[in-house]
Design a protein around this motif. Sequence first.
Motif, PDB file in Angstrom:
ATOM      1  N   UNK A 427       0.837  -1.206   0.000  1.00 44.72           N
ATOM      2  CA  UNK A 427       0.000   0.000   0.000  1.00 44.72           C
ATOM      3  C   UNK A 427       0.865   1.245   0.000  1.00 44.72           C
ATOM      4  N   UNK A 432      -2.563   5.176  -4.901  1.00 42.32           N
ATOM      5  CA  UNK A 432      -4.013   5.000  -5.071  1.00 42.32           C
ATOM      6  C   UNK A 432      -4.486   5.815  -6.264  1.00 42.32           C
TER       7      UNK A 432
ATOM      8  N   UNK B 324      -4.925 -12.990 -11.323  1.00 42.75           N
ATOM      9  CA  UNK B 324      -4.559 -12.898  -9.922  1.00 42.75           C
ATOM     10  C   UNK B 324      -3.696 -11.655  -9.663  1.00 42.75           C
ATOM     11  N   UNK B 325      -2.727 -11.444 -10.539  1.00 41.78           N
ATOM     12  CA  UNK B 325      -1.844 -10.277 -10.390  1.00 41.78           C
ATOM     13  C   UNK B 325      -2.647  -8.979 -10.589  1.00 41.78           C
ATOM     14  N   UNK B 327      -5.891  -8.484 -10.199  1.00 42.44           N
ATOM     15  CA  UNK B 327      -6.828  -8.277  -9.093  1.00 42.44           C
ATOM     16  C   UNK B 327      -6.089  -7.715  -7.878  1.00 42.44           C
ATOM     17  N   UNK B 328      -4.884  -8.218  -7.641  1.00 44.52           N
ATOM     18  CA  UNK B 328      -4.091  -7.729  -6.515  1.00 44.52           C
ATOM     19  C   UNK B 328      -3.699  -6.266  -6.709  1.00 44.52           C
ATOM     20  N   UNK B 331      -6.654  -4.067  -6.109  1.00 40.61           N
ATOM     21  CA  UNK B 331      -6.926  -3.952  -4.685  1.00 40.61           C
ATOM     22  C   UNK B 331      -5.968  -2.948  -4.038  1.00 40.61           C
ATOM     23  N   UNK B 332      -4.686  -3.051  -4.400  1.00 40.78           N
ATOM     24  CA  UNK B 332      -3.686  -2.171  -3.808  1.00 40.78           C
ATOM     25  C   UNK B 332      -3.917  -0.719  -4.197  1.00 40.78           C
ATOM     26  N   UNK B 333      -4.457  -0.523  -5.401  1.00 43.71           N
ATOM     27  CA  UNK B 333      -4.722   0.842  -5.851  1.00 43.71           C
ATOM     28  C   UNK B 333      -6.073   1.338  -5.347  1.00 43.71           C
ATOM     29  N   UNK B 334      -6.759   0.506  -4.559  1.00 41.39           N
ATOM     30  CA  UNK B 334      -8.035   0.919  -3.981  1.00 41.39           C
ATOM     31  C   UNK B 334      -9.167   0.968  -4.981  1.00 41.39           C
ATOM     32  N   UNK B 335      -9.012   0.286  -6.104  1.00 39.76           N
ATOM     33  CA  UNK B 335     -10.077   0.265  -7.114  1.00 39.76           C
ATOM     34  C   UNK B 335     -11.114  -0.796  -6.750  1.00 39.76           C
ATOM     35  N   UNK B 336     -12.345  -0.537  -7.148  1.00 40.16           N
ATOM     36  CA  UNK B 336     -13.404  -1.491  -6.852  1.00 40.16           C
ATOM     37  C   UNK B 336     -13.500  -2.573  -7.930  1.00 40.16           C
ATOM     38  N   UNK B 337     -12.918  -2.290  -9.083  1.00 39.13           N
ATOM     39  CA  UNK B 337     -13.011  -3.261 -10.163  1.00 39.13           C
ATOM     40  C   UNK B 337     -11.636  -3.505 -10.762  1.00 39.13           C
TER      41      UNK B 337
END
Lengths: 447, 447
Positions: A427, A432, B324-325, B327-328, B331-337
Motif C-alpha cells: 500500500x 491510489x 490474480x496479479x 486483481x491484486x 486492490x492495492x490501488x483501492x479500485x473497486x473493479x
Amino acid sequence: MMDIITKFKNKRVIYLSPPQTLAFSFLVFIVLGTILLKLPIASTTYISWLDALFTATSAITVTGLVVVDTGVDFTVFGQVVIMILIQLGGLGLMTFAVLIVMVLGKKIGLHQRVLIQEALNQTSIGGLVRLVKILLIFTFTFEFLAFIILSLRWVPEYGLGYGMYTSLFHTISAFNNAGFSLWGDSLSGYVGDPIVNLTITFLFITGGIGFTVLADLWSKRRFRTLSLHTKLMLIGTLVINVVSMLLVFTLEYTNPATIGQLSLGDKIWASYFQAVTPRTAGFNTIEIGDMTTTSIFYLLMLMFIGAGSGSTGSGIKLTTFIVMILATLSFLKGKHETVVFHRTIKPHVILKALAIIVVSLIFIFLTIFTLTITENASFLMVVFETISAFGTVGLSMGLTGELSPIGKQIIILMMFIGRIGPLTLAFTLAKPKKSNIRYPEDEVFTG
Amino acid sequence: MMDIITKFKNKRVIYLSPPQTLAFSFLVFIVLGTILLKLPIASTTYISWLDALFTATSAITVTGLVVVDTGVDFTVFGQVVIMILIQLGGLGLMTFAVLIVMVLGKKIGLHQRVLIQEALNQTSIGGLVRLVKILLIFTFTFEFLAFIILSLRWVPEYGLGYGMYTSLFHTISAFNNAGFSLWGDSLSGYVGDPIVNLTITFLFITGGIGFTVLADLWSKRRFRTLSLHTKLMLIGTLVINVVSMLLVFTLEYTNPATIGQLSLGDKIWASYFQAVTPRTAGFNTIEIGDMTTTSIFYLLMLMFIGAGSGSTGSGIKLTTFIVMILATLSFLKGKHETVVFHRTIKPHVILKALAIIVVSLIFIFLTIFTLTITENASFLMVVFETISAFGTVGLSMGLTGELSPIGKQIIILMMFIGRIGPLTLAFTLAKPKKSNIRYPEDEVFTG
Ligand SMILES: [K+]
Ligand SMILES: [K+]
C-alpha cells in the motif's frame, strides 16, 4: 515521537500516511536499537554493525532469528535492550504512544487513532482507546503471572538473581512471540518440563491470537455471542494445533535425532511444543534441522500461515488462510456468497485475502530467488529461512549463523516486511488511483 | 463412446456430469493404453504393469515424464501407441468424438456440446462446433507443415524411414506439448540447431496458447479487435518468455554443466529453449538437473503457471496467473473493479482464479508431503517432480527413473489431476448446494 511527525506534517515539510508512519517508527527503533547494541557495554565480544542491525531488527520485529548467541555474546545491558525492543515491537509502537498520551492526560486525536487502527489492524475507530486499555491490562497481567510461575520453576534451579532474570526475559519473549532465548539451544533443556511447556506456549498462543479476540472473549464470554472473527480464530487455532501435534508426533516418532529416544510423555510434550511454535513463536525444544523433511515441509506451511490479526505474530494470518479456504469451498459448491456460522464474508475481505497471499508470495519468491544465488546452502534451508523471516517466526535449520553479509541484509529486509505486513508495504508503494469510468465486462478463461 | 454413456444415461443406469465424463474418458484411454503398452510386441524388454500404466498416463496427459527409455525400450508399435495417446490426449478426447460424429454426419446434441465445452473450457455453447472445426484444421495444418520441415532436417541425417518417423513423432509430441522424445537426452543433440529449435518451439507455443486464441487471431487479425482473453494471452506469453529467456541466459551463463562452454549463439538458443519449454512442453536441450538452483527454482514457477486455457498444456494457466496479479494490483490501488485494456474482469472470474490456485496448491502440498516420506531424494527434486507432473510438463531433475512404486503411483495420479484440471476434479468431488438464505455480513480481519 508522533507529535514530532504531526508537527512536521502541519508545517508541510513531510507527509506520511499511517502505514508509512508505522513503517517509519519501526525504522527509528531499529536504528536506535542498533546503536545501543553496538555500544561496547552491550556485548562481551566484538559484534559487527551488520550483526547489531540484524539483532535489533530481529528483536523489534519479534522474529528471533539470531546471528550471535543472545545469552553469551550480549551483556545484561545488551539483553535488556533486546527485551525492551521485543516489548515495543510486540505490543506495537503505536500502542505505546497511546499509553504515553493517556498517561500525560492528553486527548487522543483522530490522526493518532488512525495510526493505532493501522497497528492493530482494526476497521473502526470507535472503541479503539478502550481496546488499547484492555490490551495493556491483558499484557501486563499475563506477563506478571507467567513471570511468577516461571520464577517458581527457575529460581530454585538458577538462584534468585538469574532465575528471576531469565524468567522475565523468556516471559516477555514468549508473550510477544519473539522466540529470543538466553540459551543457545532455546528451550531444549526443558523438552519434557510441563511448567515451562505450558507457561511458554500459553503466553505465545495468547499473544498470537490477537487482542481483538481477547477483548471479545473478555466482554462476551459465551461462544454464540462472539464475533465471527473470534469464532474463526478460536476454532481455527484449536484445529490447526491439534492436527499439527498429531502430525509432528507421527512423523517424528521413530526419528532418533528428535523425539525417537524420548519417553512417551516427553514425545507428546515435544510434539505439542513444535506443533504450536511455528505459527510465529519461534522457540524450540528439539533441533529443527534434525526433523524429517516431511515435518520441516509441514512447518513451512504453518510459518507461512502465522498467527492472528492484530497480534504479536505475523505471517499471512490464520484468518486469511481460513477465508481463502472458505471462499474456495463456496466457489466449488456453486454458491454466490461465502457463508460461515450464519454470517457472510464480504467480497472485499476475500479480495484482500487474495491480495495478501499474492503479495506475500511475491516477496517470498524474490527472497528465495536471491538467496539461492548468494547463499551456499540447500534449497530447503533457504526456503525455511525465508519463510521463517517472513512470518517473523525465528526458527532456523541452522542457516542464520552461516548467512553471507548480503544474505543477512536480505533477511533483515524480510523480517521488516513480515512484521509491518506485506500489504502495508505494498500500500505504501502503490499509488491510489480512483477512477469513475466504468468499462464493459469481458470474459477471461482461467484454468 | 459418448453414445454409450448417453444410452446408459437414458436408462438411468449411471449418470455422469460433463467433468466426470471427461475424467472417465481419460481413465478408459489410460486402461487401453496400459494394456497395449504391456503387450509383448510393444516393448523390447520387460516392462512392469506399473511402468506401462505410468507411460500410458504420461502420454494421454501429455506430460512426458518417463520411467523407461521411449526410443530404446519400446518397439515401433509401442511408440506408435504412445504417439496416438498423445494426439488423443492433447487434442482432447471430446474433440475427437466430435470429429467422429461430424464424419458420420450426425447432428451434435446439447449434451455432447456441453462435454466439448468442458474439454475446451469454453463458456458459451454457440460457435463450439465451428471452433472445433477450426481447431482440427489448425492442428493438422501445423503438424503437416512441421513434419515436412523436420523431415528436411532429419531425413538427410537419419535416412528416409527413421528420418520421417522421428520427424512425425516429435511433431506430434511437440504440438501436443507432450515432451516425449525418441532420444534419451531429449533434444540435447540439437541444442544450437535453428531449424529444430524454431520448429519445435513454434509447435508447442502454438499448441499451448489455446485454440480460442488461435481462432480469434484467425477471424480478427487486428490487435485492437481481439478479445480480452486473446490480448492477455499474447502479451502475457511474449513478456513471460522474454523475461524467462533473459533470466536463464544470465543465471546459466557461467555454468559449465549447462551453457557455460557453448558458443554465444548456442547459449542464446539454449536459453530460449529452456525458457519456453517449462510452461508445459517438457522437451529440453540441456540437462535440467545441472542448472543452477536459482534457475530450477524459477522453472518451478513457470511450470506452475503453465500454458493457456483450452490448450494442449496444463498448469494453473497463464490467464489465471495474470488475473490474480491484476486483481491484486487493483486492490492495492483501492479500485473497486479489476480493469485491463478498457475491460472489466468479472468478480466471478477472480474468484475462480483464487479457487484454481488454492485447489492446485492443496494437491501440490499433499503430493510433496507424501513424496518426502516415500522417496529418498532431495527436497528440491521432489518439489520439481511434483510440479512437473501437476503442470504435465515432463521436465525432471532425474527423479522419475528413481521413483519408488508408491512414488510412481502418486505421480500418475498427479499427472491425471493436472491434465483434467484440479478444479474439474474438485467440482467432481464437491456436491453443489444452492441456498437461498441470505446471512448478514460480518467482519473478518485478515493480514
Ligand atoms: K518469533
Ligand atoms: K509436457
